[in-house]
Design a protein around this motif. Structure first.
Motif, short mmCIF file in Angstrom:
data_model
loop_
_atom_site.label_atom_id
_atom_site.label_comp_id
_atom_site.label_asym_id
_atom_site.label_seq_id
_atom_site.Cartn_x
_atom_site.Cartn_y
_atom_site.Cartn_z
N PHE A 178 34.67 32.75 50.07
CA PHE A 178 35.71 33.72 49.70
C PHE A 178 37.05 33.02 49.46
O PHE A 178 37.77 33.34 48.52
N ALA A 179 37.39 32.05 50.29
CA ALA A 179 38.65 31.33 50.12
C ALA A 179 38.65 30.59 48.78
O ALA A 179 39.64 30.62 48.04
N ARG A 180 37.52 29.93 48.46
CA ARG A 180 37.41 29.19 47.21
C ARG A 180 37.49 30.13 46.00
O ARG A 180 38.21 29.88 45.04
N GLN A 181 36.76 31.27 46.08
CA GLN A 181 36.76 32.22 44.97
C GLN A 181 38.15 32.83 44.77
O GLN A 181 38.59 33.01 43.63
N SER A 182 38.84 33.12 45.85
CA SER A 182 40.20 33.69 45.74
C SER A 182 41.13 32.70 45.07
O SER A 182 41.92 33.07 44.19
N GLN A 183 41.06 31.44 45.49
CA GLN A 183 41.91 30.41 44.90
C GLN A 183 41.60 30.23 43.41
O GLN A 183 42.51 30.15 42.59
N GLU A 184 40.31 30.19 43.06
CA GLU A 184 39.92 30.02 41.66
C GLU A 184 40.39 31.21 40.80
O GLU A 184 40.90 31.02 39.70
N ALA A 185 40.23 32.42 41.31
CA ALA A 185 40.68 33.61 40.56
C ALA A 185 42.19 33.60 40.39
O ALA A 185 42.70 33.92 39.31
N ALA A 186 42.92 33.22 41.43
CA ALA A 186 44.38 33.15 41.33
C ALA A 186 44.80 32.13 40.27
O ALA A 186 45.69 32.39 39.47
N GLU A 187 44.14 30.97 40.27
CA GLU A 187 44.48 29.93 39.29
C GLU A 187 44.13 30.36 37.87
O GLU A 187 44.92 30.15 36.95
N LYS A 188 42.96 30.99 37.66
CA LYS A 188 42.55 31.43 36.32
C LYS A 188 43.50 32.47 35.76
O LYS A 188 43.70 32.55 34.55
N ASN A 189 44.09 33.28 36.65
CA ASN A 189 44.95 34.37 36.20
C ASN A 189 46.43 34.06 36.38
O ASN A 189 47.27 34.95 36.23
N ASN A 190 46.76 32.81 36.72
CA ASN A 190 48.14 32.40 36.94
C ASN A 190 48.86 33.33 37.92
O ASN A 190 50.01 33.70 37.73
N PHE A 191 48.14 33.72 38.97
CA PHE A 191 48.69 34.64 39.96
C PHE A 191 49.48 33.87 41.01
O PHE A 191 48.99 32.92 41.59
#
Length: 99
Positions: A61-74
């Motif tokens: 979950f931590a990895r997926q959250s980080q990846e999603a944040a990076e992909k969406n420039n969040f």
């Protein structure tokens, strides 16, 4: 809900994102996806969910959250920066706010 093409969907009421419930794929935002798990219904009608060990799930979950944040420039806003939400920093009127 169910889309005309047969996709069973789940909608996030806060962010208005729509997901394919079978796969977890983001339908309204391709970079945002849900985790999915194996399920089955036993003889008593109980739904059983097969989850990975807690440490593996937390890491995933931590990895997926980080990846999603990076992909969406969040970039999350700084805590207490929303003008309509006051976050107490110290006791107010002598009342200790422990939360």
């Amino acid at each position: 809900g169910v889309k005309p093409d047969g996709h069973i969907t789940l909608a996030d009421p806060v962010y208005k994102s729509i997901y394919d419930l079978r796969t977890g794929s983001g339908m309204s935002h391709a970079n945002l996806n849900l985790s999915t798990f194996q399920v089955k219904v036993d003889e008593q009608g109980q739904v059983l969910v097969k989850l990975p060990p807690a440490d593996q799930m937390a890491d995933s979950f931590a990895r997926q959250s980080q990846e999603a944040a990076e992909k969406n420039n969040f970039k999350p806003p700084p805590r207490g920066s929303h003008p309509d939400i006051q976050v107490p920093r110290a006791p107010k009127n002598g009342v200790n706010l422990e939360w």
